[in-house]
Design a protein around this motif. Sequence first.
Motif, PDB file in Angstrom:
ATOM      1  N   GLU A   1     -15.209   8.802 -17.471  1.00  0.00           N
ATOM      2  CA  GLU A   1     -15.070   8.863 -18.928  1.00  0.00           C
ATOM      3  C   GLU A   1     -13.838   8.068 -19.366  1.00  0.00           C
ATOM      4  N   GLN A   2     -13.955   7.413 -20.493  1.00  0.00           N
ATOM      5  CA  GLN A   2     -12.847   6.610 -21.010  1.00  0.00           C
ATOM      6  C   GLN A   2     -11.582   7.452 -21.186  1.00  0.00           C
ATOM      7  N   ALA A   3     -11.725   8.642 -21.756  1.00  0.00           N
ATOM      8  CA  ALA A   3     -10.553   9.485 -22.025  1.00  0.00           C
ATOM      9  C   ALA A   3      -9.854   9.887 -20.731  1.00  0.00           C
ATOM     10  N   GLU A   4     -10.614  10.213 -19.684  1.00  0.00           N
ATOM     11  CA  GLU A   4      -9.964  10.634 -18.440  1.00  0.00           C
ATOM     12  C   GLU A   4      -9.286   9.453 -17.747  1.00  0.00           C
ATOM     13  N   ALA A   5      -9.836   8.240 -17.896  1.00  0.00           N
ATOM     14  CA  ALA A   5      -9.170   7.069 -17.334  1.00  0.00           C
ATOM     15  C   ALA A   5      -7.859   6.790 -18.064  1.00  0.00           C
ATOM     16  N   GLU A   6      -7.869   6.906 -19.384  1.00  0.00           N
ATOM     17  CA  GLU A   6      -6.658   6.649 -20.165  1.00  0.00           C
ATOM     18  C   GLU A   6      -5.587   7.698 -19.880  1.00  0.00           C
ATOM     19  N   THR A   7      -5.997   8.940 -19.768  1.00  0.00           N
ATOM     20  CA  THR A   7      -5.042   9.994 -19.430  1.00  0.00           C
ATOM     21  C   THR A   7      -4.445   9.760 -18.051  1.00  0.00           C
ATOM     22  N   MET A   8      -5.272   9.375 -17.098  1.00  0.00           N
ATOM     23  CA  MET A   8      -4.789   9.146 -15.743  1.00  0.00           C
ATOM     24  C   MET A   8      -3.860   7.933 -15.681  1.00  0.00           C
ATOM     25  N   ALA A   9      -4.090   6.926 -16.515  1.00  0.00           N
ATOM     26  CA  ALA A   9      -3.181   5.779 -16.547  1.00  0.00           C
ATOM     27  C   ALA A   9      -1.776   6.225 -16.934  1.00  0.00           C
ATOM     28  N   ARG A  10      -1.690   7.110 -17.910  1.00  0.00           N
ATOM     29  CA  ARG A  10      -0.376   7.630 -18.319  1.00  0.00           C
ATOM     30  C   ARG A  10       0.234   8.484 -17.216  1.00  0.00           C
TER      31      ARG A  10
ATOM     32  N   LEU B   1       0.878  -1.171   0.000  1.00  0.00           N
ATOM     33  CA  LEU B   1       0.000   0.000   0.000  1.00  0.00           C
ATOM     34  C   LEU B   1       0.911   1.214   0.000  1.00  0.00           C
ATOM     35  N   VAL B   2       0.810   2.058  -1.030  1.00  0.00           N
ATOM     36  CA  VAL B   2       1.753   3.165  -1.177  1.00  0.00           C
ATOM     37  C   VAL B   2       1.027   4.501  -1.302  1.00  0.00           C
ATOM     38  N   ARG B   3       1.686   5.563  -0.844  1.00  0.00           N
ATOM     39  CA  ARG B   3       1.104   6.911  -0.880  1.00  0.00           C
ATOM     40  C   ARG B   3       1.447   7.608  -2.189  1.00  0.00           C
ATOM     41  N   LEU B   4       0.451   8.237  -2.801  1.00  0.00           N
ATOM     42  CA  LEU B   4       0.709   9.065  -3.973  1.00  0.00           C
ATOM     43  C   LEU B   4       1.388  10.354  -3.537  1.00  0.00           C
ATOM     44  N   GLN B   5       2.368  10.795  -4.326  1.00  0.00           N
ATOM     45  CA  GLN B   5       3.172  11.953  -3.938  1.00  0.00           C
ATOM     46  C   GLN B   5       2.873  13.208  -4.735  1.00  0.00           C
ATOM     47  N   ARG B   6       2.509  13.090  -6.009  1.00  0.00           N
ATOM     48  CA  ARG B   6       2.389  14.267  -6.864  1.00  0.00           C
ATOM     49  C   ARG B   6       0.988  14.497  -7.416  1.00  0.00           C
ATOM     50  N   ILE B   7       0.340  13.453  -7.875  1.00  0.00           N
ATOM     51  CA  ILE B   7      -0.952  13.621  -8.544  1.00  0.00           C
ATOM     52  C   ILE B   7      -2.001  14.297  -7.665  1.00  0.00           C
TER      53      ILE B   7
ATOM     54  N   ALA C   1       3.881   8.083 -15.319  1.00  0.00           N
ATOM     55  CA  ALA C   1       4.889   9.129 -15.533  1.00  0.00           C
ATOM     56  C   ALA C   1       5.136   9.995 -14.310  1.00  0.00           C
ATOM     57  N   GLU C   2       4.112  10.174 -13.451  1.00  0.00           N
ATOM     58  CA  GLU C   2       4.253  11.076 -12.310  1.00  0.00           C
ATOM     59  C   GLU C   2       4.421  10.370 -10.970  1.00  0.00           C
ATOM     60  N   GLU C   3       3.968   9.112 -10.893  1.00  0.00           N
ATOM     61  CA  GLU C   3       4.061   8.384  -9.631  1.00  0.00           C
ATOM     62  C   GLU C   3       4.891   7.106  -9.732  1.00  0.00           C
ATOM     63  N   GLY C   4       5.241   6.699 -10.966  1.00  0.00           N
ATOM     64  CA  GLY C   4       5.975   5.445 -11.130  1.00  0.00           C
ATOM     65  C   GLY C   4       5.118   4.224 -10.889  1.00  0.00           C
ATOM     66  N   ILE C   5       3.794   4.386 -10.960  1.00  0.00           N
ATOM     67  CA  ILE C   5       2.869   3.264 -10.772  1.00  0.00           C
ATOM     68  C   ILE C   5       2.306   2.898 -12.142  1.00  0.00           C
TER      69      ILE C   5
ATOM     70  N   VAL D   1      -2.673   2.686 -25.403  1.00  0.00           N
ATOM     71  CA  VAL D   1      -3.068   3.704 -24.425  1.00  0.00           C
ATOM     72  C   VAL D   1      -1.859   4.411 -23.810  1.00  0.00           C
ATOM     73  N   PHE D   2      -0.696   3.732 -23.794  1.00  0.00           N
ATOM     74  CA  PHE D   2       0.497   4.350 -23.204  1.00  0.00           C
ATOM     75  C   PHE D   2       1.406   4.987 -24.236  1.00  0.00           C
ATOM     76  N   ASN D   3       0.970   5.011 -25.494  1.00  0.00           N
ATOM     77  CA  ASN D   3       1.768   5.654 -26.526  1.00  0.00           C
ATOM     78  C   ASN D   3       1.747   7.170 -26.343  1.00  0.00           C
ATOM     79  N   PRO D   4       2.888   7.837 -26.452  1.00  0.00           N
ATOM     80  CA  PRO D   4       2.890   9.304 -26.318  1.00  0.00           C
ATOM     81  C   PRO D   4       2.098   9.956 -27.442  1.00  0.00           C
ATOM     82  N   ALA D   5       1.466  11.064 -27.127  1.00  0.00           N
ATOM     83  CA  ALA D   5       0.700  11.788 -28.143  1.00  0.00           C
ATOM     84  C   ALA D   5       1.626  12.280 -29.243  1.00  0.00           C
ATOM     85  N   PRO D   6       1.200  12.261 -30.519  1.00  0.00           N
ATOM     86  CA  PRO D   6       2.054  12.713 -31.623  1.00  0.00           C
ATOM     87  C   PRO D   6       2.318  14.207 -31.542  1.00  0.00           C
TER      88      PRO D   6
END
Length: 304
Positions: free
Chosen positions: A241-250, A16-22, A254-258, A299-304
């Motif tokens: 929303e699908q888009a907000e879930a996909e954005t949050m996965a990235r 169980l880990v604490r989020l630091q930045r998001i 990238a921001e928490e290492g999870i 879903v993890f591909n960087p935006a063009p």
Amino acid sequence: MKTYMTIEDTIGSTPLVRLQRIPGALGDSRGNVILAKLEGNNPAGSVKDRAASSMIRRAEERGEIKPGDTLIEATSGNTGIALAMTAAIRGYKMILIMPDNLSLERRASMTAYGAQLILTKASEGGMEYARDLAMQMQAEGKGKVLDQFANPDNFRAHIESTGPELWEQTGGEITHFVSAMGTTGTIMGVGTYLRTQNPAIQVVGAQPAPGSQIPGIRKWPEAYQPKIYDPAKVDAFELIEQAEAETMARRMAAEEGIFGGISAAGALVAALRVAARVENATIVFIVCDRGDRYLSTGVFNPAP
């Protein structure tokens, strides 16, 4: 002679880990702590390892199945992978039925564990059709359906393991539990246990917004509502929303290492909404699985 663990013995006791930045301004400045339960650390890579082991072991104990038998299950991925692993450990043949619009990594993981995979056309009804086909095959004598959607051993796993772990890991300070809703075994079991410790704990479910398709997060038609699901045990629902879930996965990666899956990201979106409404809260969300299970989706591909 020294006794060693088997791979099945390593299920559970996940970090169980604490989020630091998001969390940003929704975190420390409001006295809130947001914690992630890393279920991808289970041996087959998801929270479903707990339920799969529970369903097979309990059925064995009741004499309903024995090693060598054939088991059948409809799955969208994680339960199937976990059942394939547990079947391999305990000596069962496994037939899994899955819609063909789900990720290639999930298919490969199931067959790697020796399961037979039947792909159904998503256009023919998706998971609902897969569930019907599993029951039809059982009626034809082709194997035993464990039925994660109606099997109390599914949520029992979380009453016996996940819930107690969260209570201990937070020192009893947990105030909100947030989970994606699929078969609902996790949210039903964890919520049930936590409420026995503190009835004031709030249970929040993440469901897909209309038109969104998020692997691992479902809102079932009434006829296919999981029998283990009791809506009275969920205090609030967040539509994701699908888009907000996909954005949050990235962002999680990238921001928490999870490196978590899309349903985990949806649960985090819900947890952040909770954090915006409360203060001095300890909010726990479930990271259901690992992100590498979704690489082929792009879903993890960087935006063009």
